[in-house]
Design an enzyme around this catalytic site. Structure first.
Site: not given
Ligand code: EPZ
Length: 426
Positions: A22-23, A99, A123, A128-129, A132, A313, A335, A405
């Site tokens: 999916k991702n 998202r 969410c 999840r800001p 970055l 995940d 995370i 999903r």
């Molecule tokens: C991806 O989310 C995946 N989603 C998530 O899978 C997965 O849990 C996550 O990566 C971590 O591996 C998709 O690929 C669609 P991150 P993503 O940016 O990209 C913080 C599932 O169940 N952060 O690596 O949104 C954030 O809040 C989903 O399939 C900021 O603070 O994750 C988190 O604490 C859930 N500011 C951490 O970083 C930002 O600008 C890592 O998030 C961006 C992120």
């Protein structure tokens, strides 16, 4: 709303085909916006999120055709044609529902020079800001501002290569910077880039489209911008979270399951832990075999981390396993700040878990009892399925749209290996 009903206690035996990830699929679909030529994806999983991304891309004027694969082992084939883009607007309704819709921002800005995409909001698993993502685009010369809950961004003169150093690893922000950089002028260096296999898969597809990327799979990506990208055909990587979930299913229920098409390296952290818990893992010509001979699982501590660490995940799923382990374990979620919603639901089935901040202390119990429980997010719901496989009696899981999903025909795959599981339409 459908429910899933499981009667626990059946050992599993047989093979489970692993679907496309999916991702990876969602980001590959968004990458179709980077070229005027058709991008064909194969081994696409049949999921609600994939349908939602197709709908969003269609709203931009992208032609999307899907040819359904025959059996459960075949993925679907999808061709995306972004020859003419008629809109660069992604509504709150779309992004709130999924998202990953936010990942259209980088490709739209890079190719069209503008985009207006809703801020995702918080969410179920945390705030999840996205700062970055936005900082990276600003560093590349884009004007970025917020307007009524939307991110509005423009780069009329095109984006410029630069050095982007992320303070911590973000999968999504790496993908935003990466896709934007493919069409930027000059060289972009992404330091502290995410190394997740889904990022690698996206890089490989972009390279096949004509992008110039060095350092693929490392923490430093170097992208030399090109004038335009072309179409290609790309096979979506196997879903490591689906594979990991079914590996845990084999261990919690007992038995022997071959995960056909799974990539061992992608779930090495999980497999090492399952082996320490008492499972046997072996390579087969087509994937991985996971077996558990009926002995009690040995409790293990787990801490989530960016790849190649233990994936967040799979945290809910490994906790379901530790709930029935021999001994106590400590599960740390590093995370996301709020990813323990499965805990109260597992407790309804007899689990003994205490949460303190980012840490769950799990005291293994000998038996779980079936109960009515509720799915709260995608991965949390799969942990309830796993618990249901081993619980005495019947477990009934509501809100299964969360599962739809991200798990391609889950009840069909599990019943083929002997689980007593059915979808009950309501
Ligand atoms: C991806 O989310 C995946 N989603 C998530 O899978 C997965 O849990 C996550 O990566 C971590 O591996 C998709 O690929 C669609 P991150 P993503 O940016 O990209 C913080 C599932 O169940 N952060 O690596 O949104 C954030 O809040 C989903 O399939 C900021 O603070 O994750 C988190 O604490 C859930 N500011 C951490 O970083 C930002 O600008 C890592 O998030 C961006 C992120």
């Amino acid at each position: 709303m459908d429910r899933i009903r499981i009667r626990g206690g059946c050992r599993l035996k047989g093979e489970i085909p692993i679907s496309g990830a999916k991702n990876a699929a969602l980001k590959l679909m968004a990458a179709s916006l980077l070229t005027a030529q058709p991008l064909t994806l194969t081994h696409v999983p049949r999921l609600a999120d994939v349908r939602a991304m197709a709908e969003l891309l269609r709203s931009f004027g992208v032609g999307v055709t899907i040819s359904l694969g025959g059996g459960i082992a075949d993925g679907d084939t999808m061709t995306l044609n972004a020859g003419t883009i008629t809109s660069t607007f992604a509504s709150y309704d779309m992004v709130r529902k999924m998202r990953a819709s936010f990942q259209v921002l980088g490709p739209l800005l890079a190719r069209i020079g503008e985009a207006k995409v809703s801020l995702p909001g918080g969410c179920a698993i945390g705030a999840r800001p996205v700062e970055l993502h936005l900082d990276a685009l600003k560093a590349m010369g884009a004007d970025v501002w917020l307007e009524d809950g939307y991110v509005v961004t423009q780069a009329p003169g095109g984006l410029k290569g630069t050095t982007i150093s992320f303070p911590f690893v973000s999968v999504g922000a790496t993908e935003t910077a990466l896709t934007a950089a493919t069409l930027a002028k000059g060289t972009t260096r992404i330091i502290n880039a995410a190394r997740e296999p889904e990022v690698v898969d996206l890089c490989r597809c972009l390279v096949a489209m004509g992008a110039k990327i060095d350092g693929i799979g490392t923490g430093e990506l170097v992208i030399e911008g090109v004038h335009e990208l072309k179409g290609t055909t790309h096979q979506v990587m196997p879903d490591r979270i689906e594979a990991g979930t079914y590996a845990i299913a084999a261990v919690i229920a007992g038995g022997e399951v071959e995960l056909v098409g799974a990539n061992r390296e992608h779930i090495a952290a999980l497999l090492a832990l399952l082996e320490k818990s008492g499972a046997t893992v072996s390579d087969t010509p087509r994937g991985i075999k996971v077996a558990m001979n009926g002995a009690r699982i040995v409790a293990q501590d787990v801490t989530t981390a960016p790849y190649p660490g233990f994936p967040t995940d799979l945290q809910a799923q490994i906790m379901a396993l530790m709930v029935v382990a021999d001994g106590s374990s400590v599960v740390r979620e590093k995370i996301f700040e709020n990813r323990f919603m499965h805990v109260p639901e597992l407790a309804r089935m007899g689990a003994q878990i205490r949460v303190e901040g980012d840490t769950a202390i799990v005291k293994g119990v000998e038996k779980l009892r079936g109960a009515q429980v509720m799915a709260t997010d995608l991965r949390a719901s799969s942990s309830l399925i796993l618990a249901g496989l081993v619980a005495e009696g019947e477990t009934s899981i509501g809100r299964v749209y969360h599962l739809d999903r991200g798990f391609d025909r889950l009840e069909e795959k599990l019943s083929r290996v002997g689980a007593d599981i059915a979808r009950i339409p309501e």
